[in-house]
Design an enzyme around this catalytic site. Sequence first.
Site, PDB file in Angstrom:
ATOM      1  N   CYS A  53       0.801  -1.287   0.019  1.00 57.95           N
ATOM      2  CA  CYS A  53      -0.042   0.073   0.166  1.00 57.95           C
ATOM      3  C   CYS A  53       0.874   1.370   0.059  1.00 57.95           C
ATOM      4  O   CYS A  53       1.945   1.229   0.625  1.00 57.95           O
ATOM      5  CB  CYS A  53      -0.708   0.142   1.268  1.00 57.95           C
ATOM      6  SG  CYS A  53      -2.239  -1.113   1.225  1.00 57.95           S
ATOM      7  N   ARG A  75      -4.554   7.272  -0.719  1.00 54.03           N
ATOM      8  CA  ARG A  75      -3.766   6.121  -0.861  1.00 54.03           C
ATOM      9  C   ARG A  75      -3.955   4.999  -1.897  1.00 54.03           C
ATOM     10  O   ARG A  75      -5.029   5.389  -2.545  1.00 54.03           O
ATOM     11  CB  ARG A  75      -3.940   5.345   0.237  1.00 54.03           C
ATOM     12  CG  ARG A  75      -5.405   4.767   0.675  1.00 54.03           C
ATOM     13  CD  ARG A  75      -5.828   3.410   0.637  1.00 54.03           C
ATOM     14  NE  ARG A  75      -4.912   2.525   1.280  1.00 54.03           N
ATOM     15  CZ  ARG A  75      -5.111   2.200   2.594  1.00 54.03           C
ATOM     16  NH1 ARG A  75      -5.868   2.753   3.514  1.00 54.03           N
ATOM     17  NH2 ARG A  75      -4.032   1.208   3.218  1.00 54.03           N
ATOM     18  N   ASN A 129      -0.409  -1.548   6.140  1.00 52.66           N
ATOM     19  CA  ASN A 129       0.140  -2.708   6.502  1.00 52.66           C
ATOM     20  C   ASN A 129       1.743  -2.675   7.170  1.00 52.66           C
ATOM     21  O   ASN A 129       2.226  -1.782   6.551  1.00 52.66           O
ATOM     22  CB  ASN A 129       0.210  -3.815   5.551  1.00 52.66           C
ATOM     23  CG  ASN A 129      -0.298  -4.937   6.164  1.00 52.66           C
ATOM     24  OD1 ASN A 129      -1.403  -5.148   6.876  1.00 52.66           O
ATOM     25  ND2 ASN A 129      -0.230  -6.086   5.350  1.00 52.66           N
TER      26      ASN A 129
HETATM   27  C1  LIG Z   1      -4.387  -5.069   3.999  1.00 52.15           C
HETATM   28  C2  LIG Z   1      -4.827  -3.680   4.082  1.00 52.15           C
HETATM   29  C3  LIG Z   1      -3.563  -2.869   4.083  1.00 52.15           C
HETATM   30  C4  LIG Z   1      -2.754  -3.118   2.634  1.00 52.15           C
HETATM   31  C5  LIG Z   1      -1.259  -2.991   2.940  1.00 52.15           C
HETATM   32  O1  LIG Z   1      -0.848  -2.325   3.284  1.00 52.15           O
HETATM   33  N1  LIG Z   1      -0.747  -3.939   1.987  1.00 52.15           N
HETATM   34  C6  LIG Z   1       0.452  -4.049   2.136  1.00 52.15           C
HETATM   35  C7  LIG Z   1       0.945  -5.550   1.990  1.00 52.15           C
HETATM   36  S1  LIG Z   1       2.528  -5.628   2.668  1.00 52.15           S
HETATM   37  O2  LIG Z   1       2.938  -5.180   3.796  1.00 52.15           O
HETATM   38  O3  LIG Z   1       3.576  -4.867   1.640  1.00 52.15           O
HETATM   39  O4  LIG Z   1       2.985  -7.092   2.553  1.00 52.15           O
HETATM   40  C8  LIG Z   1      -5.332  -3.054   5.762  1.00 52.15           C
HETATM   41  C9  LIG Z   1      -5.531  -1.566   5.795  1.00 52.15           C
HETATM   42  C10 LIG Z   1      -6.822  -1.498   6.690  1.00 52.15           C
HETATM   43  C11 LIG Z   1      -7.058  -2.767   7.033  1.00 52.15           C
HETATM   44  C12 LIG Z   1      -8.511  -3.153   7.605  1.00 52.15           C
HETATM   45  C13 LIG Z   1      -8.895  -2.049   8.507  1.00 52.15           C
HETATM   46  O5  LIG Z   1      -8.058  -2.242   9.683  1.00 52.15           O
HETATM   47  C14 LIG Z   1     -10.312  -2.627   9.263  1.00 52.15           C
HETATM   48  C15 LIG Z   1     -10.428  -4.142   9.708  1.00 52.15           C
HETATM   49  C16 LIG Z   1      -9.634  -4.228  10.866  1.00 52.15           C
HETATM   50  C17 LIG Z   1      -9.783  -5.812  11.514  1.00 52.15           C
HETATM   51  O6  LIG Z   1      -9.099  -6.136  12.605  1.00 52.15           O
HETATM   52  C18 LIG Z   1      -9.494  -6.839  10.366  1.00 52.15           C
HETATM   53  C19 LIG Z   1      -9.943  -6.458   9.170  1.00 52.15           C
HETATM   54  C20 LIG Z   1      -9.925  -5.104   8.827  1.00 52.15           C
HETATM   55  C21 LIG Z   1     -11.105  -4.988   7.499  1.00 52.15           C
HETATM   56  C22 LIG Z   1      -8.710  -4.668   8.026  1.00 52.15           C
HETATM   57  C23 LIG Z   1      -8.327  -5.625   6.993  1.00 52.15           C
HETATM   58  C24 LIG Z   1      -6.860  -5.252   6.435  1.00 52.15           C
HETATM   59  O7  LIG Z   1      -5.710  -5.500   7.254  1.00 52.15           O
HETATM   60  C25 LIG Z   1      -6.724  -3.786   5.943  1.00 52.15           C
HETATM   61  C26 LIG Z   1      -7.620  -3.680   4.760  1.00 52.15           C
END
Ligand SMILES: C[C@H](CCC(=O)NCCS(=O)(=O)O)[C@H]1CC[C@H]2[C@@H]3[C@H](O)C[C@@H]4C[C@H](O)CC[C@]4(C)[C@H]3C[C@H](O)[C@]12C
Length: 318
Positions: free
Chosen positions: A2, A18, A81
Amino acid sequence: MCTGLRFTDPEGNLYFGRNLDVGIDYGKKLIITPRNYPLPYKFLDDSKTVKATIGMGIVMDDYPLYFDCCNEDGLCIAGLNFPHYAQFSDGPVDGKTNLAPYELMMWVTQEFSSVAEVKQALKNVNLVNKALIDSLPVAPLHWLISDQHEAIVLEQSRQYGLRVFENHLGVLTNSPDFAWQMTNLCNYTGLTPHDAKPQTWTKQNIIPLGVGTGSIGLPGDSVPASRFVKASYLNANYPTVEGETANVAKFFNILKAVAMVKGSVVNVKGKYEYTVYTACYSAKTKTYYYNLYNDFNLHSCQLTDEQINSNKLIVMDA
Ligand SMILES: C[C@H](CCC(=O)NCCS(=O)(=O)O)[C@H]1CC[C@H]2[C@@H]3[C@H](O)C[C@@H]4C[C@H](O)CC[C@]4(C)[C@H]3C[C@H](O)[C@]12C
């Protein structure tokens, strides 16, 4: 992966948003939380919302679980993340403002109007390892928080506890931590948008051929450190532009350059990582713009007085 981004236009108006890059679509919705919406908290007293907030997320148990959002005063926050680093305490700590990570977005957008206020309040915050419901995982996130004046990064890790960083670049990606990304950036001071200079090496003249020779070495791969360098370089060097249309285009043009194309990365779950959506909030017009992986139309939703003063969550298909 992200990438979070923010900048201001020449009049000081904030653009914030974002890329959300994952291997699955969480069923995202465009959510408007109006003023006067009853909000259950885990660690704080339940309260009614006071500032309308717009952003992308999902709703669970009537609670808006935002991925990124902005309040009506132009204070914005995005969760990205932060794997291998994010760590939240096992339980609440006495004397602290204890918050579950999922509550952070609503706490920031409801309690405050500026980053300066948030910074002050964060001095006493502790993030507790608690999900909205026990069957949900706690997302290992760090956060980009911004208003029109400044941006900060909030991280809570095992090694350092809760830390807040000033973020002058207006960019956040993923792991490792923000301090590491800043140190790594020092490896790229040779990058310039101008052509490299001709050189003579052991009597051999070498001349730059074509455009872009000053930015050879600008990373193009998908790891967080590379996206951090590339987005920071582009955000720093993109010319200032006037007006909402050109600034929104600037936002999407920068994030397009660090977006994930299906097939380029397969994650540990065997899924293609891709940019599920790109979003940009304009604080001046209170408009949330977004497009989707298979739909490059620019969708937008402007906060209206009617929505701001409704008392029900407004949930729209994105
Ligand atoms: C996966 C998303 C972030 C994407 C990201 O940063 N990817 C990078 C991958 S890496 O590091 O490079 O491997 C995060 C951003 C917001 C998160 C969501 C939000 O925090 C809202 C809820 C919170 C709950 O505890 C879990 C589900 C959830 C619905 C989360 C799911 C997931 O972790 C999301 C969607």
